[in-house]
Every structure is written in C-alpha cells, then in structure tokens.
Design an enzyme around this catalytic site. Structure first.
Site, short mmCIF file in Angstrom:
data_model
loop_
_atom_site.label_atom_id
_atom_site.label_comp_id
_atom_site.label_asym_id
_atom_site.label_seq_id
_atom_site.Cartn_x
_atom_site.Cartn_y
_atom_site.Cartn_z
N HIS A 136 16.87 3.18 -10.08
CA HIS A 136 17.33 2.30 -8.99
C HIS A 136 16.94 0.84 -9.30
CE1 HIS A 136 18.09 1.18 -4.71
NE2 HIS A 136 17.15 0.28 -4.98
N GLU A 137 15.67 0.64 -9.66
CA GLU A 137 15.19 -0.73 -9.90
C GLU A 137 15.93 -1.37 -11.07
OE1 GLU A 137 13.49 -2.24 -7.75
OE2 GLU A 137 13.12 -0.41 -6.61
N GLY A 161 0.83 -1.20 0.00
CA GLY A 161 0.00 0.00 0.00
C GLY A 161 0.87 1.25 0.00
N HIS A 164 18.98 -3.02 -10.11
CA HIS A 164 18.76 -4.40 -9.63
C HIS A 164 18.51 -5.35 -10.80
CE1 HIS A 164 18.73 -3.34 -5.46
NE2 HIS A 164 17.57 -2.70 -5.47
N HIS A 189 22.49 -3.40 -3.28
CA HIS A 189 22.47 -2.11 -2.60
C HIS A 189 23.87 -1.64 -2.22
CE1 HIS A 189 18.00 -2.43 -1.48
NE2 HIS A 189 18.19 -1.78 -2.61
C1 RSS Z 1 14.34 -1.28 -3.61
O1 RSS Z 1 15.35 -1.37 -2.94
O2 RSS Z 1 14.29 -1.74 -4.75
C2 RSS Z 1 13.09 -0.60 -3.04
C3 RSS Z 1 13.43 0.79 -2.57
C4 RSS Z 1 12.35 1.23 -1.57
O3 RSS Z 1 11.18 1.16 -1.85
N1 RSS Z 1 12.81 1.68 -0.40
C5 RSS Z 1 11.94 2.10 0.68
C6 RSS Z 1 11.74 3.56 0.61
O4 RSS Z 1 12.70 4.32 0.49
N2 RSS Z 1 10.50 4.03 0.71
C7 RSS Z 1 10.16 5.43 0.76
C8 RSS Z 1 8.85 5.67 1.43
C9 RSS Z 1 8.70 5.16 2.86
C10 RSS Z 1 9.52 5.88 3.89
C11 RSS Z 1 9.39 5.26 5.28
C12 RSS Z 1 10.56 4.40 5.73
N3 RSS Z 1 10.82 3.28 4.82
C13 RSS Z 1 13.48 1.69 -3.81
C14 RSS Z 1 14.01 3.07 -3.53
C15 RSS Z 1 15.44 3.08 -3.06
C16 RSS Z 1 13.94 3.90 -4.79
C17 RSS Z 1 12.55 1.70 2.02
C18 RSS Z 1 11.69 2.10 3.18
C19 RSS Z 1 11.76 3.30 3.83
C20 RSS Z 1 10.68 1.31 3.75
C21 RSS Z 1 10.13 2.09 4.81
C22 RSS Z 1 10.18 0.04 3.46
C23 RSS Z 1 9.06 1.62 5.57
C24 RSS Z 1 9.13 -0.45 4.25
C25 RSS Z 1 8.59 0.34 5.30
ZN ZN Z 2 16.94 -1.46 -4.07
CA CA Z 3 4.21 0.77 -1.05
#
Ligand code: RSS
Ligand code: ZN
Ligand code: CA
Ligand code: ZN
Length: 488
Positions: free
Chosen positions: A226-227, A184, A230, A236
């Site tokens: 970024h993706e 979500g 991968h 990372h």
């Molecule tokens: C990847 O590594 O491919 C996924 C990565 C990603 O989605 N990282 C999360 C993120 O940065 N989310 C931002 C919004 C939520 C912030 C709250 C704290 N939080 C892709 C990115 C690097 C482009 C990591 C993350 C940060 C996260 C989270 C994940 C809270 C789950 C719950």
């Molecule tokens: Zn990543």
């Molecule tokens: Ca999400």
C-alpha cells in the site's frame, strides 16, 4: 512538504473513529450550544481547518455560521456523497469522526493521481529495521511488496545498499524528524511521501506496531505494498477491493491489486513516457506488453555465475528454467536442447519461478508468480490456475522454489525464508506451516532459487551454487556450481 504529498490514513466511510461522537447539531449564530455540541463544533472546525482549508478566525473564535464555514461543510458533504445542507448533522459529524491524518479529502481521492517518477527503474534502500521480524524476512517482504507493482507495470525496483536511494524505507516510532509523528500502537500504521527529490518516495513504518509475515498483527507485505503505491504517486481509492483503500485489511485469498489499482499505476506510468491526465487511458494499456518487448536472448550455460529460476524433472529429462529461457537435459542422452521456453511450450510466454514433478501422475507443475500450469507428457494442459489452489493465503503471491518428495508424498514450497508442506494425497496444506527453512534444513539458511529432488537428495540452487542435501540425515553433503549441471 509543499508539492510533495505525505500519504497515510484516511479511514473508510463506514467506521466511526475514536475522534469524537456524532449527535446532530445545526449551527445557528444565536443559539447557545450545549457542552456536547460545543465539543462537536470544535472538532468539526479543526477538521475543516485541516482538510478543507477553513481559515482561522483571527481572534481564535469558531466561525460556525459564516459563509466560509457553511460552504466548507457543503464541500465536505458533496465529497462524501451526503446531502449538501451545510449543516453539521449526524451523518456529517460521523464522517468527520473517521480517523485520518493530514491529507485533504478532495485531493486525496481525486481521480488524477499524484506526481510520478520520471524514470522506470527506481531504487530503494532499507535503513532502520524492526525487531519484530528477522532482517532477511523484512528484506523479502519489502522486495515482494515492490514486485506487486513491478508485475502490474513496466517499473523495475532495484535495491541499493549505499543508503542513497529514491525510496528510503525505515521503521521509526513517534516523532521521527518529518513533522508527522506516529501515534503509538494502532491508528496509523505507516506513511509514504509521493515521488520527488529529498524525502520524496520515503516510506516510514510505525515500529510501535507488531509487524508480522502472516495473518496476525499487521502484515508487513500488505502495508508495504500500500505504502509503495503512495511512494509511486498513487492516492487512495474508495473501492474497498483496492490495495489503495485507506484502511488495513488482513491478507485474504484474492488478488492484492484491484483492476482499478492496475489501471491507476499504468495511467501514471504510461509506456510511452507521457503523463496521461485521466484514468481510462491507463486501463487500455496492457501491462504485460512491455515485458514481451524483451527478447529471449541466448544464454551462456557455462557462465560461472549462472543461476536458475526453477529446475524440475519432466518425463525423462531435467528442465532448467532461467528467465524466459530453457535448457533440457535428457537423462539418457548427453545432448542438451535449449532456447526460449515459448519454443518448447507455446502457451508459456513468461519466466518460471518454481517447478516440481510428481512421478506417479507423470505431471509437472510450472509456477509463474501466483499462477501455475500443469504439464502432462509434453503437453501444457488448459489455462494456468491460481496458486490459492494449494491453500496459500493471499499474501503468498509467488514462490521461490518447489520440490516434490516422493517418499513422503509432500510438495514443499519455499518462499523467502519459510517453507510450506502440501500433502498431495489428501490435497491439503499440512498443519503448522509455514516453518523456517533454516530450522528444518540445517545448513540452508538463505533464500532458495530452485530445488530438485532425486534419490533421497534435495538439490538446493542458491545463486550460482547447488547444495546437495541429504533429506534423511538432514545434512548438506556437498556444494557444486549450478553450471556443472549443464555439463560445464
Ligand atoms: C496510509 O494510508 O498510508 C496509512 C494506512 C493506515 O495506517 N490506515 C489506518 C489503519 O487502517 N489502521 C489499522 C489499525 C487501527 C484501526 C482503528 C481505526 N483506524 C495504511 C493501511 C491502509 C495499510 C487508518 C485507521 C483506522 C486509523 C484508525 C488511523 C484510528 C488513526 C486512528
Ligand atoms: Zn494510504
Ligand atoms: Ca500507529
Ligand atoms: Zn515519517
């Protein structure tokens, strides 16, 4: 998933995630934990089971002091640079509290990158789109995200419309058939499978997020770049400057790739096709070298499908750029000079993406990716300068076309389906930009290859066609073939 790794979220070291709080708790066999540490112990056990392969107790009990538990805590502490005490102290619990998804830490950050594609031309296809952005914008941002890696390596990315490609790109929500449901809004933004057959390379974006092309919401270009790292096999990075750092950063005016990212992609895709096992080899490889191996071949100026990358006045001639090739048409003579750009401007060994001419300064500006040269008279001045000089945000890494409008003193930069307006007198970007090209230039609702201004008309070069656009009446008044500009 087996050998194929799905890469998604592993949070940076400083942020305390939403998973659980972190009071100090030392595991002792005989102690009776208070309710709060009990919660910590459960979560720590889950964490170690997920990321450090801690084996489950057959009776489902928590093994908080067994040799296996303590050694797994130590492994984790060593990895994160903590004191390897084996105790669940506050630092350790805080680190575990970082939100993450199923990629084991040790593998996740190891210097050895993952598997690679055994080819240099990689296809991609875009399946389900998001409704947050027009399709054409998604197409452009995805293409730009691939270009980030193409520019830094010898790799080429080709879009396939057949729905059969190495990297399938899709916007999906929650459970979407790959055992890695999205969570979500917020949290994980996207994930990608490492190179391989089947789902290998496939890249999924969480469509519960608000995807944007700018600085609000989540910038699709940044997340996609970024993706795709991968999807190419990169893991990372611990370096917060790297694109492969595991948390999202809004676009800001610096290079998207760190030197480490560039070294890593070249270590994985070395020019000789050998898979090097250590990172340093790649940093000795010059990513630009592979490009200079392609000679500036003769071009057919009368080819019916001739397109240009950039067109600009330069002194009393019009310059037509295509790849590393150049035609120069003198305004008062009939002859056309032609040849590799470098024959005319030895400093410029690349193609030119966009070019514009400011008559009152007798200066042309030639843009290649995120840099531009200044040409005065017939001399290329100094070194190329970064595009950020014009006040672009960091996610603008290249420009499709540029044109200077003498009447308004503005230079217009066209990027994907939007354009920016730079005030050459005040030397600032005009407020309220970027704006959609299709809204301000009725009849021009596609990406632009090159643009040229003359006598109140803008000539938009779109594929092999040229739209003659009356700037005052805001009207396309004619269409011709690009090759007709070279006398064909
Ligand atoms: C990847 O590594 O491919 C996924 C990565 C990603 O989605 N990282 C999360 C993120 O940065 N989310 C931002 C919004 C939520 C912030 C709250 C704290 N939080 C892709 C990115 C690097 C482009 C990591 C993350 C940060 C996260 C989270 C994940 C809270 C789950 C719950
Ligand atoms: Zn990543
Ligand atoms: Ca999400
Ligand atoms: Zn998925």
């Amino acid at each position: 998933m087996h050998a194929m790794l799905l890469s998604c979220c592993v949070l940076g070291l400083t942020m305390l995630g939403p998973c659980f709080t972190a009071p100090t708790f030392i595991p002792e066999e005989d102690s009776t934990p208070t309710p709060e540490p009990q919660v910590d112990l459960k979560l720590a056990t889950d964490y170690l089971q997920q990321y450090y392969n801690l084996q489950k107790d057959p009776l489902g009990r928590m093994k908080r002091s067994g040799p296996s538990f303590v050694s797994k805590v130590k492994d984790m502490q060593i990895f994160f640079g903590l004191n390897a005490t084996g105790e669940l102290n506050s630092d350790t619990l805080e680190m575990m509290g970082s939100p993450r998804c199923g990629v084991p830490d040790v593998e996740e950050y190891s210097n050895n990158q993952g598997t690679r594609w055994n080819k240099n031309v990689i296809t991609y296809s875009i399946g389900r789109y998001t409704r947050d952005l027009p399709r054409s914008t998604v197409d452009s941002l995805i293409e730009s995200a691939f270009s980030v890696w193409a520019r830094a390596s010898g790799l080429t990315f080709v879009r396939s419309h057949s729905g059969n490609a190495d990297i399938m790109v899709e916007f999906v929500t929650h459970a979407h058939g790959d055992l890695h449901p999205f969570d979500g809004p917020g949290g994980t933004l996207a994930h990608a499978f490492g190179p391989g057959l089947g789902v290998g390379g496939d890249t999924h974006f969480d469509d519960s997020e608000r995807w944007t092309a700018g600085g609000t919401g989540f910038n699709l270009f940044v997340v996609a770049a970024h993706e795709f790292g991968h999807a190419l096999g990169l893991k990372h990075s611990r370096n917060p400057e790297s694109l492969m750092y595991p948390t999202y950063k809004s676009p800001h005016p610096t290079n998207l790739l760190s030197l480490e990212d560039v070294a890593n992609i070249n270590a994985l895709y070395s020019p000789v096709g050998v898979h090097p096992n250590h990172i340093l080899r790649g940093s000795q490889y010059n990513p630009w070298l592979s490009r200079s191996l392609f000679p500036g071949l003769m071009q057919d100026r009368c080819a019916p499908d001739l397109t240009f990358d950039a067109v600009s006045t330069l002194g009393d001639a019009t310059f037509f750029f295509k790849e590393r090739y150049l035609w120069i048409k003198h305004n008062r003579q009939n002859d056309i000079k032609e040849g590799p750009i470098v024959n005319f401007m030895p400093k410029i060994e690349t193609s030119i993406d966009a070019a514009f001419w400011i008559p009152r300064r007798s200066t042309a500006y030639l843009i290649h990716e995120s840099m531009f040269w200044t040409v005065k008279g017939s001399v290329v001045k100094g070194k190329p300068r970064p595009l950020s000089h014009f006040g672009f945000p960091a996610w603008v890494q290249d420009v499709d076309a540029a044109v200077h409008i003498v009447k308004t003193g503005r230079t217009l930069f066209f990027i994907h389906d939007v354009y920016w307006s730079f005030n050459e007198n005040r030397k600032v970007m005009d407020f309220g930009y970027p704006k959609y090209i299709s809204e301000d230039f009725p009849g021009v609702n596609t990406m632009i290859n090159a643009a040229f201004y003359k006598d109140n008309f803008i000539y938009f070069f779109v594929g092999p066609q040229v739209y003659k656009y009356n700037y005052t009446q805001k009207l396309v008044v004619g269409v011709e073939n690009a090759s007709s500009w070279l006398g064909c």
